[in-house]
Design an enzyme around this catalytic site. Structure first.
Site, PDB file in Angstrom:
ATOM      1  N   VAL A   1      14.478 -48.889   3.446  1.00  0.00           N
ATOM      2  CA  VAL A   1      13.558 -50.026   3.549  1.00  0.00           C
ATOM      3  C   VAL A   1      12.862 -50.189   2.201  1.00  0.00           C
ATOM      4  O   VAL A   1      12.247 -49.239   1.693  1.00  0.00           O
ATOM      5  CB  VAL A   1      12.505 -49.813   4.667  1.00  0.00           C
ATOM      6  CG1 VAL A   1      11.818 -51.138   4.989  1.00  0.00           C
ATOM      7  CG2 VAL A   1      13.136 -49.242   5.922  1.00  0.00           C
TER       8      VAL A   1
ATOM      9  N   HIS B   1       6.180 -57.017   6.065  1.00  0.00           N
ATOM     10  CA  HIS B   1       7.300 -56.641   6.921  1.00  0.00           C
ATOM     11  C   HIS B   1       7.696 -55.174   6.751  1.00  0.00           C
ATOM     12  O   HIS B   1       8.002 -54.472   7.718  1.00  0.00           O
ATOM     13  CB  HIS B   1       8.499 -57.536   6.599  1.00  0.00           C
ATOM     14  CG  HIS B   1       9.337 -57.833   7.784  1.00  0.00           C
ATOM     15  ND1 HIS B   1       9.058 -58.858   8.645  1.00  0.00           N
ATOM     16  CD2 HIS B   1      10.430 -57.221   8.279  1.00  0.00           C
ATOM     17  CE1 HIS B   1       9.943 -58.878   9.609  1.00  0.00           C
ATOM     18  NE2 HIS B   1      10.793 -57.893   9.411  1.00  0.00           N
TER      19      HIS B   1
HETATM   20  N1  RBF Z   1      16.094 -53.557   7.133  1.00  0.00           N
HETATM   21  C1  RBF Z   1      16.248 -52.494   6.326  1.00  0.00           C
HETATM   22  O1  RBF Z   1      16.927 -51.532   6.712  1.00  0.00           O
HETATM   23  N2  RBF Z   1      15.663 -52.471   5.082  1.00  0.00           N
HETATM   24  C2  RBF Z   1      14.885 -53.474   4.602  1.00  0.00           C
HETATM   25  O2  RBF Z   1      14.407 -53.388   3.464  1.00  0.00           O
HETATM   26  C3  RBF Z   1      14.681 -54.608   5.450  1.00  0.00           C
HETATM   27  N3  RBF Z   1      13.893 -55.618   5.054  1.00  0.00           N
HETATM   28  C4  RBF Z   1      13.691 -56.674   5.894  1.00  0.00           C
HETATM   29  C5  RBF Z   1      12.826 -57.709   5.503  1.00  0.00           C
HETATM   30  C6  RBF Z   1      12.617 -58.789   6.353  1.00  0.00           C
HETATM   31  C7  RBF Z   1      11.681 -59.876   5.918  1.00  0.00           C
HETATM   32  C8  RBF Z   1      13.271 -58.844   7.618  1.00  0.00           C
HETATM   33  C9  RBF Z   1      13.054 -60.014   8.558  1.00  0.00           C
HETATM   34  C10 RBF Z   1      14.106 -57.829   8.009  1.00  0.00           C
HETATM   35  C11 RBF Z   1      14.331 -56.724   7.157  1.00  0.00           C
HETATM   36  N4  RBF Z   1      15.177 -55.678   7.548  1.00  0.00           N
HETATM   37  C12 RBF Z   1      15.334 -54.610   6.724  1.00  0.00           C
HETATM   38  C13 RBF Z   1      15.958 -55.765   8.811  1.00  0.00           C
HETATM   39  C14 RBF Z   1      15.290 -55.053   9.995  1.00  0.00           C
HETATM   40  O3  RBF Z   1      15.463 -53.642   9.883  1.00  0.00           O
HETATM   41  C15 RBF Z   1      15.958 -55.497  11.308  1.00  0.00           C
HETATM   42  O4  RBF Z   1      17.353 -55.362  11.202  1.00  0.00           O
HETATM   43  C16 RBF Z   1      15.626 -56.952  11.655  1.00  0.00           C
HETATM   44  O5  RBF Z   1      14.235 -57.171  11.629  1.00  0.00           O
HETATM   45  C17 RBF Z   1      16.183 -57.327  13.054  1.00  0.00           C
HETATM   46  O6  RBF Z   1      15.598 -56.506  14.069  1.00  0.00           O
END
Ligand code: RBF
Length: 161
Positions: free
Chosen positions: A88, A95
């Site tokens: 992440v 977020h």
């Molecule tokens: N998932 C990750 O594994 N790493 C990230 O850095 C990450 N950044 C996200 C930023 C935003 C604005 C959104 C909406 C989702 C992100 N996600 C990221 C996806 C998140 O883990 C997940 O798959 C979604 O929110 C759907 O449940």
């Protein structure tokens, strides 16, 4: 600032993993980073005796889905430990905090709800460069470390049985 390569562990202190069965659940967000974590985890498990037949790998879309993906593995397969790998990266909105909070709480809860270890192999970094440094770069590979932790915790659990 951290400079230690924490993946430079004492290999002699890692138990044999030949009789253990592992699950790995890996998030596809930031795929370049998470594929390196997966590669490190696989190589380390095998270096310590695990075989391909005893390693189940499943992909989920993002780190937020790691918890449920890991629970599916725990429910549907007979595993000694489950490694959760994700990355992440902080963006411009809050977020990042919600995803980190969700997955940290989720994996902690799985550890307490099931009688097997779930290993937290999720990078939470300020930028992409920091993530790459920790996924096979200058600061080692957190996938390797997650694999070592999985072996040690699985053996600890067996010792208690
Ligand atoms: N998932 C990750 O594994 N790493 C990230 O850095 C990450 N950044 C996200 C930023 C935003 C604005 C959104 C909406 C989702 C992100 N996600 C990221 C996806 C998140 O883990 C997940 O798959 C979604 O929110 C759907 O449940």
């Amino acid at each position: 600032m951290s400079t230690a390569d924490l993946s430079d562990y004492d290999q002699g202190s890692v138990p044999d993993a030949g009789k253990l069965r592992f699950g790995i659940v890996v998030a596809d967000w930031n795929h370049d980073v998470t594929s390196s974590l997966l590669n490190g985890a696989m190589l380390t498990l095998k270096k310590h005796g695990a075989t391909n037949n005893n390693i189940v790998v499943k992909h989920v879309p993002g780190s937020f889905e790691l918890t449920l993906g890991a629970q599916f593995l725990a429910e549907y397969d007979d595993l000694d430990a489950i490694i959760c790998l994700g990355c992440v990266i902080q963006g411009e909105t809050p977020h990042f905090s919600y995803i980190c909070q969700g997955v940290t709480y989720g994996i902690t809860k799985l550890n307490l709800d099931y009688n097997i270890p779930f290993i937290f192999g999720v990078l939470t970094t300020l930028n992409h460069e920091q993530a790459l440094e920790r996924a096979g770069g200058t600061l080692g590979n957190k996938g390797d470390e997650a694999a070592v932790t999985a072996i040690k915790m699985a053996v600890l659990q067996r010792e208690m049985e």
